[in-house]
Motif scaffolding. Structure first.
Motif, PDB file in Angstrom:
ATOM      1  N   ARG A   5      85.559 -25.406  77.968  1.00 25.43           N
ATOM      2  CA  ARG A   5      85.833 -24.447  79.041  1.00 25.43           C
ATOM      3  C   ARG A   5      84.717 -24.401  80.083  1.00 25.43           C
ATOM      4  O   ARG A   5      84.636 -23.462  80.852  1.00 25.43           O
ATOM      5  N   PRO A  20      89.516 -27.627  81.794  1.00 26.24           N
ATOM      6  CA  PRO A  20      90.858 -28.094  82.173  1.00 26.24           C
ATOM      7  C   PRO A  20      91.019 -28.151  83.691  1.00 26.24           C
ATOM      8  O   PRO A  20      90.483 -27.306  84.414  1.00 26.24           O
ATOM      9  N   PRO A  38      89.370 -26.848  73.066  1.00 25.17           N
ATOM     10  CA  PRO A  38      89.225 -27.210  74.482  1.00 25.17           C
ATOM     11  C   PRO A  38      87.859 -26.786  75.026  1.00 25.17           C
ATOM     12  O   PRO A  38      87.366 -25.716  74.699  1.00 25.17           O
ATOM     13  N   ARG A  74      92.664 -32.206  80.113  1.00 26.07           N
ATOM     14  CA  ARG A  74      91.603 -31.377  79.555  1.00 26.07           C
ATOM     15  C   ARG A  74      90.749 -32.224  78.615  1.00 26.07           C
ATOM     16  O   ARG A  74      91.156 -33.288  78.157  1.00 26.07           O
TER      17      ARG A  74
END
Length: 168
Positions: A100, A106, A98, A87
């Motif tokens: 997206r 990821p 993270p 990721r």
């Protein structure tokens, strides 16, 4: 005078129409069909080494995109390998989050990847090996080598620090 049909001519024409294929012609057709089927089955089986190299190429392109994205957003982006994939995280005011989006979201490993090694050539001690690759807001980064391992071997992605990556 009318000519009568010759019975001999009619019989030859009749037998010629019913003749069909010879055994030799049928054998040639079957051999050609067998060769085509075997070639098709060979092309359907992929080489695991090719799959690993394709995954390394994809990751090298994602590294280049992450570097460009970090410069555009003016925020560092980090790549982290995970057990089943990887990721990209972005640095925000309250820590790493993270990403997206479709490009840097990821992903699971493809190409049979079973392990990853990250090293920074020229660094010493604990800085020589880290658990992530950092893409800064400047166009110059530290040189890095990321090696992907699989049952078929390994492929190394090398970044020289100028924002471009290549697979070796």
């Amino acid at each position: 005078m009318r000519s009568l049909p010759c019975p001999m001519v009619d019989r030859r024409a009749h037998t010629r129409r019913q003749r069909g294929f010879t055994l030799l012609e049928m054998m040639v057709v079957l051999v050609i069909a067998g060769l085509l089927v075997s070639l098709a089955s060979l092309s359907l089986s992929r080489n695991p080494r090719t799959d690993l190299n394709e995954e390394a190429q994809r990751l090298a392109l994602l590294f280049e995109s992450a570097g460009d994205e970090a410069q555009v957003r003016a925020r560092p982006i980090a790549w982290m390998p995970l057990e089943s994939g990887f990721r990209f995280d972005i640095r925000t005011d309250d820590g790493w989050r993270p990403l997206r989006d479709d490009l840097l979201g990821p992903r699971n490993w493809e190409g049979g990847v079973t392990g990853v090694s990250i090293s920074f050539p020229g660094s010493s001690g604990s800085d020589a090996q880290r658990d992530r690759v950092l893409f800064g807001t400047e166009s110059i980064d530290a040189p890095v080598s990321v090696t992907l391992f699989s049952g078929a071997g390994s492929a190394t992605i090398v970044g020289t620090g100028n924002g471009r990556y290549e697979v070796r």
